[in-house]
Design an enzyme around this catalytic site. Sequence first.
Site, PDB file in Angstrom:
ATOM      1  N   ASP A  23      -9.884   4.807  -2.761  1.00 45.17           N
ATOM      2  CA  ASP A  23      -8.777   5.313  -3.569  1.00 45.17           C
ATOM      3  C   ASP A  23      -9.363   5.941  -4.831  1.00 45.17           C
ATOM      4  O   ASP A  23     -10.580   6.098  -4.964  1.00 45.17           O
ATOM      5  CB  ASP A  23      -7.774   4.211  -3.888  1.00 45.17           C
ATOM      6  N   GLU A  38       0.823  -1.209   0.000  1.00 44.42           N
ATOM      7  CA  GLU A  38       0.000   0.000   0.000  1.00 44.42           C
ATOM      8  C   GLU A  38       0.864   1.268   0.000  1.00 44.42           C
ATOM      9  O   GLU A  38       0.529   2.255  -0.649  1.00 44.42           O
ATOM     10  CB  GLU A  38      -0.948   0.000   1.200  1.00 44.42           C
ATOM     11  N   TYR A  61      -6.479   6.821   4.004  1.00 43.79           N
ATOM     12  CA  TYR A  61      -6.683   5.741   3.037  1.00 43.79           C
ATOM     13  C   TYR A  61      -5.872   4.500   3.405  1.00 43.79           C
ATOM     14  O   TYR A  61      -6.390   3.383   3.440  1.00 43.79           O
ATOM     15  CB  TYR A  61      -6.314   6.174   1.612  1.00 43.79           C
TER      16      TYR A  61
END
Length: 367
Positions: free
Chosen positions: A148, A47, A130
């Site tokens: 996202d 990520e 996020y």
Amino acid sequence: MTADNAKISAGLLDWYDRHHREFPWRISPSDRKRGVKPTPYHVWLSEIMLQQTTVQAVRPYFLTFIERWPDVVSLADAPDDDIMKAWAGLGYYSRARNLKKCAELVASQHGGMFPDNETALKTLPGIGDYTAAAIAAIAFNSHASVVDGNIERVIARLLRLATPLPAVKPEIKAHMSCLTPHDRPGDFAQAMMDLGATICTPKRPACSFCPLNGSCAVSGLNEAESLPLKPPKKTRPVRRGAAFVAIASDGAILLRKRPGEGLLGGMSEVPTSRWTARQDGALGVGAAPFAGDWKMAGTIKHVFTHFELRLDVYRAKFANKPAYEDGWWSGTHTVSGEALPTVMKKAIAAAIEPSQENKTSSKGMLL
């Protein structure tokens, strides 16, 4: 969850079970159903790497990192320079610095185990809203609202949201929370990402193949491409500067290390004039690090997020290696392993390509 939302979620998960993308950091739906759990370290690492970077670019870097540092403790113990060298070329180098800080904190204060909730995750360096939601949902199966760019696009079209970005973000996040099922939140988040990346694409979305086309407010309409609405793009300012590629008779190149903080912080570079994101650097050979037969080798362009940089590249050859404070000469067999960002690789390539001498080794060392 309403009946309509439940239908959407179930339909998307059924599509994901059959059409999911495969990545080295992802657990497949069939493996997850058999009880295989994601590795939080892999989820976190991927990520961070995927922030503003494509999956195609990330894949080889991810594999290199987990081979060299198979867990967060080994990453925490790694020298900073080794991490920056391994990250070189991936861009957005503050991510690499925060990666190391986060690994050290997880190793020292959390016993090498990542927290399993958004609130605790957001206390770690480099982890924002996020990323915390993505790790919580995908690694720990927590009911988190993951949003996202792909998910923004899917929901804006699904519900025909007329508010432009970024003002519409809270509304999208709220809708994502309502759509996310409690039993498979991580798979649902990844399903939404895959849908946006492969079918609900920015241009020419394949609405006829979309598992949500029966529920989408703009399915098959020309309007789909316009959503989500975006504000006008700002013009990037252009900054100028000069780069100086000093080449020794044995092919070694003079490098130095940039300051630890700021743009390209901690990375290696050839000497340049003092350009920044806000101001130009000096131009011409007067800005060279020392005297030499400096010749213009061309101008390179590199686009950063907020500005475009144009560097006039000068090259000079030296029979001996002049001393240079805080610099070192990197040989043809070692320069490829230096922590060189892409803009500096461009500068070196511009200086070397005009010359036919050592052309094979010169190209090889830049790969």
